[in-house]
Design a protein around this motif. Structure first.
Motif, short mmCIF file in Angstrom:
data_model
loop_
_atom_site.label_atom_id
_atom_site.label_comp_id
_atom_site.label_asym_id
_atom_site.label_seq_id
_atom_site.Cartn_x
_atom_site.Cartn_y
_atom_site.Cartn_z
N ASP A 107 0.85 -1.19 0.00
CA ASP A 107 0.00 0.00 0.00
C ASP A 107 0.88 1.24 0.00
OD1 ASP A 107 -2.11 -1.74 0.19
OD2 ASP A 107 -2.28 -1.54 2.37
N ALA A 108 0.40 2.27 -0.66
CA ALA A 108 1.15 3.52 -0.71
C ALA A 108 0.98 4.28 0.61
CB ALA A 108 0.66 4.38 -1.87
N VAL A 109 2.09 4.81 1.12
CA VAL A 109 2.09 5.62 2.34
C VAL A 109 2.72 6.96 1.99
CG1 VAL A 109 2.82 5.81 4.73
CG2 VAL A 109 2.34 3.56 3.76
N VAL A 110 1.97 8.04 2.22
CA VAL A 110 2.43 9.38 1.85
C VAL A 110 2.30 10.30 3.06
CG1 VAL A 110 2.16 11.32 0.26
CG2 VAL A 110 1.63 8.99 -0.52
N MET A 111 3.39 11.00 3.40
CA MET A 111 3.36 11.98 4.48
C MET A 111 3.32 13.37 3.87
SD MET A 111 6.02 10.45 7.32
CE MET A 111 5.58 11.78 8.44
N ILE A 112 2.38 14.19 4.36
CA ILE A 112 2.15 15.52 3.82
C ILE A 112 2.31 16.53 4.94
CG2 ILE A 112 0.50 16.97 2.57
CD1 ILE A 112 -0.90 14.06 2.05
N TRP A 121 7.34 9.55 0.96
CA TRP A 121 6.45 8.51 0.45
C TRP A 121 7.26 7.25 0.21
CZ3 TRP A 121 7.86 12.86 -2.24
CH2 TRP A 121 8.65 12.68 -3.37
N ASN A 122 6.58 6.12 0.23
CA ASN A 122 7.27 4.85 0.02
C ASN A 122 7.28 4.49 -1.46
OD1 ASN A 122 4.62 4.20 -0.31
ND2 ASN A 122 4.64 2.39 0.99
N ARG A 123 7.90 3.36 -1.76
CA ARG A 123 8.07 2.96 -3.15
C ARG A 123 6.73 2.65 -3.82
NH1 ARG A 123 12.55 -1.45 -4.13
NH2 ARG A 123 13.70 0.27 -3.14
N ALA A 124 5.79 2.09 -3.03
CA ALA A 124 4.48 1.76 -3.62
C ALA A 124 3.77 2.99 -4.15
CB ALA A 124 3.62 1.05 -2.59
N ALA A 125 3.98 4.16 -3.52
CA ALA A 125 3.34 5.39 -3.98
C ALA A 125 3.83 5.78 -5.38
CB ALA A 125 3.60 6.52 -3.00
N GLU A 126 5.05 5.44 -5.69
CA GLU A 126 5.57 5.75 -7.02
C GLU A 126 4.87 4.92 -8.09
OE1 GLU A 126 9.78 5.29 -6.91
OE2 GLU A 126 10.08 6.80 -5.34
N GLY A 127 4.58 3.65 -7.76
CA GLY A 127 3.90 2.80 -8.73
C GLY A 127 2.42 3.09 -8.86
N LEU A 128 1.75 3.40 -7.72
CA LEU A 128 0.30 3.61 -7.74
C LEU A 128 -0.09 5.03 -8.11
CD1 LEU A 128 -0.76 1.63 -4.52
CD2 LEU A 128 -0.96 0.89 -6.90
N LEU A 129 0.71 6.01 -7.67
CA LEU A 129 0.35 7.42 -7.85
C LEU A 129 1.27 8.16 -8.82
CD1 LEU A 129 -0.37 8.26 -4.09
CD2 LEU A 129 -2.02 7.59 -5.85
N GLY A 130 2.40 7.54 -9.18
CA GLY A 130 3.30 8.17 -10.15
C GLY A 130 4.23 9.21 -9.56
N ARG A 187 -0.61 15.48 7.58
CA ARG A 187 -1.52 14.42 7.15
C ARG A 187 -0.75 13.19 6.69
NH1 ARG A 187 -6.03 18.14 3.96
NH2 ARG A 187 -5.54 20.03 5.12
N LEU A 188 -1.34 12.05 6.98
CA LEU A 188 -0.81 10.76 6.53
C LEU A 188 -1.86 10.14 5.61
CD1 LEU A 188 1.37 8.50 6.77
CD2 LEU A 188 -0.01 7.55 8.61
N MET A 189 -1.46 9.84 4.39
CA MET A 189 -2.39 9.30 3.41
C MET A 189 -2.00 7.86 3.07
SD MET A 189 -3.59 10.82 -0.30
CE MET A 189 -2.01 10.52 -1.14
N LEU A 190 -2.96 6.95 3.20
CA LEU A 190 -2.77 5.55 2.84
C LEU A 190 -3.60 5.27 1.59
CD1 LEU A 190 -3.11 3.85 6.36
CD2 LEU A 190 -1.04 4.57 5.20
N VAL A 191 -2.98 4.64 0.62
CA VAL A 191 -3.64 4.35 -0.65
C VAL A 191 -3.54 2.85 -0.91
CG1 VAL A 191 -3.80 4.89 -3.10
CG2 VAL A 191 -2.97 6.63 -1.49
N ARG A 192 -4.69 2.18 -1.05
CA ARG A 192 -4.75 0.73 -1.26
C ARG A 192 -5.25 0.42 -2.66
NH1 ARG A 192 -8.90 -1.51 2.38
NH2 ARG A 192 -8.14 -3.48 1.55
#
Length: 463
Positions: A107-112, A121-130, A187-192
């Motif tokens: 899952d993507a983890v993004v700190m704002i 942000w973690n590596r998954a955020a690069e694949g899911l969100l670009g 904010r902490l955003m989790l993207v599944r």
């Protein structure tokens, strides 16, 4: 006073006595004291210079050589520095461990940060969100995720429910966004990635809709033949007449289930945007009250409407009428004769919307059933539900209708004291007019026939 400071004061006193004695012998006590004071200040400044050099260049190394109170201060500062360094090292290890574990998540983890800019942000955020590292660091999140629905969700700061959208990288991937506020508006955003679950849900909806649709034709044929048998019931053996009557009852019940399943499928798959209109709640409640009176018949329920606002709801009138009718008609069916059923429409304080309540003083519902009342086919009393022909889908329909209107259903009940249903609409779903207070009350009298709407209520909420 600590021993080290006592020793330092004693040293100063001895130095002063020595200087005074030397000055007395030489005939100049003042000059002797000034000279000794100058020597003491010289050594103090020398130690201060060593301290400054040590702090600026190599504070982590051993402190410089010193004596007296300065040696004590150097050692104390060195111990504090070492303790701080160890704590900092532990915190760094914890942060690195959290980042490594977050980086391993699918899952993507993004700190704002508090300004809405990307901080980590973690590596998954690069694949899911670009997202691209490090060029996107410090960029505003809404500059990278430009979907208007996401921007509205992010800016409204109402993160109680997640947001489901297609991935900006691939329209075939469905993502679920969940944002949490912490610290100083950070904010902490989790993207599944919920593509598989989304497709399974779509398959379930399509299956229910297709099966329900396909069952309508054979049921229509069966109902037709049963009606023919009923027309010639006087020519059938008595046992066949009874069987035909029971088959007609169960056939109608099956038809109601199919109709409710098709309605649920439509609520889940169609968009409400094209159906929105300004709904006069007072006129709707008056109409529902008249239908409920016909349904009550000789049970003589006392049905009242308490209208405390002229606020209108923006939405689908047919859907909202179906939902409220479910609650009112079933209150009529499952409360003792002569019971009171009250419908109230009022504004909430501080512009938090409006609430429509349906309450009765009937048998009530046990608390253990309340969390599951909106589940499909859940029944509180299976025997009574079968007798009334209920489908077990009434509250599920009510829930979906309210969700389509951004509203929330709340149920409170106590055995022996009745049931209270609250439909809360947000302020954004209302169109305001002038405020007024009107109360209508009526005691139901017997009516020889029911309207079509009252004769076939969609379901019973106590199932």
């Amino acid at each position: 006073m600590t021993p080290i400071w006592q020793a330092e004061l004693t040293r100063i006193v001895y130095i002063a006595l020595f200087a005074a004695t030397a000055g007395w012998l030489s005939g100049s006590v003042a000059w002797a004291l000034v000279t000794m004071l100058a020597i003491y200040v010289f050594f103090a400044l020398r130690f201060v210079r060593r301290l400054d050099h040590w702090l600026e260049h190599n504070a982590t190394d051993q402190p410089p050589e010193s004596w007296g109170i300065w040696g004590h201060l150097f050692d104390k500062m060195y111990r504090h520095q070492r303790r701080y360094q160890q704590q900092q090292q532990r915190l760094t290890e914890i942060i690195n461990k959290v980042q490594r574990s977050s980086g391993a998540l699918r899952d993507a983890v993004v700190m704002i940060d508090q300004h809405g800019s990307l901080e980590w942000w973690n590596r998954a955020a690069e694949g899911l969100l670009g997202f691209r590292h490090p060029s996107d660091k410090g960029q505003a999140l809404t500059n990278l995720l430009r979907d208007p629905r996401f921007i509205s969700y992010y800016d409204n700061q109402d993160y109680q429910d997640p947001l489901v959208l297609a991935s900006p990288m691939d329209d075939n991937i469905v993502l679920e966004y969940q944002v949490t506020i912490f610290g100083r508006n950070e904010r902490l955003m989790l993207v599944r990635n919920i593509t598989r679950l989304y497709r399974l849900e779509q398959m379930r909806k399509d299956f229910v809709a297709n099966v329900s649709h396909e069952l309508r034709t054979p049921l229509t044929v069966i109902n037709g033949y049963l009606e023919t048998f009923a027309d010639y019931s006087d020519q059938l053996p008595p046992r066949w007449g009874r069987a035909t009557h029971q088959m007609q009852q169960q056939s109608r019940r099956m038809q109601n289930i199919i109709n409710d399943l098709l309605l649920l499928s439509r609520l889940e798959t169609t968009d409400i945007e094209g159906q929105q209109q300004y709904i006069e709640i007072d006129l709707m409640l008056d109409s529902i009250k008249q239908d409920a009176q016909l349904l009550s018949g000789d049970k003589e329920h006392k049905i009242t409407t308490d209208l405390r606002t002229d606020a209108r709801v923006i939405g689908s009138e047919n859907e909202l009428r179906s939902a409220i009718s479910n609650l009112v008609f079933n209150a009529v069916k499952y409360t003792p004769p002569g019971s009171t059923i009250k419908m109230t429409w009022q504004r909430l304080p501080h512009d938090k919307g409006a609430v429509l309540t349906v309450e009765d003083n009937g048998e009530g519902i046990d608390a253990r059933h309340l969390p599951r009342l909106t589940e499909r086919f859940y029944r509180v009393d299976k025997g009574r539900s079968a007798e009334t022909g209920g489908t077990g889908l009434g509250l599920a329909i009510v829930k979906h209708v309210l969700l389509r209107h951004n509203a929330k259903l709340d149920i409170k009940s106590e055995v022996g004291k009745g049931t209270h249903f609250s439909c809360t609409f947000p302020d954004t779903s209302l169109a305001m007019q002038g405020e007024s207070t009107r109360t209508h009350s009526n005691t139901v009298t017997h009516s020889p026939e029911l309207s079509d709407l009252a004769a076939q209520p969609s379901d019973n909420f106590r199932e």
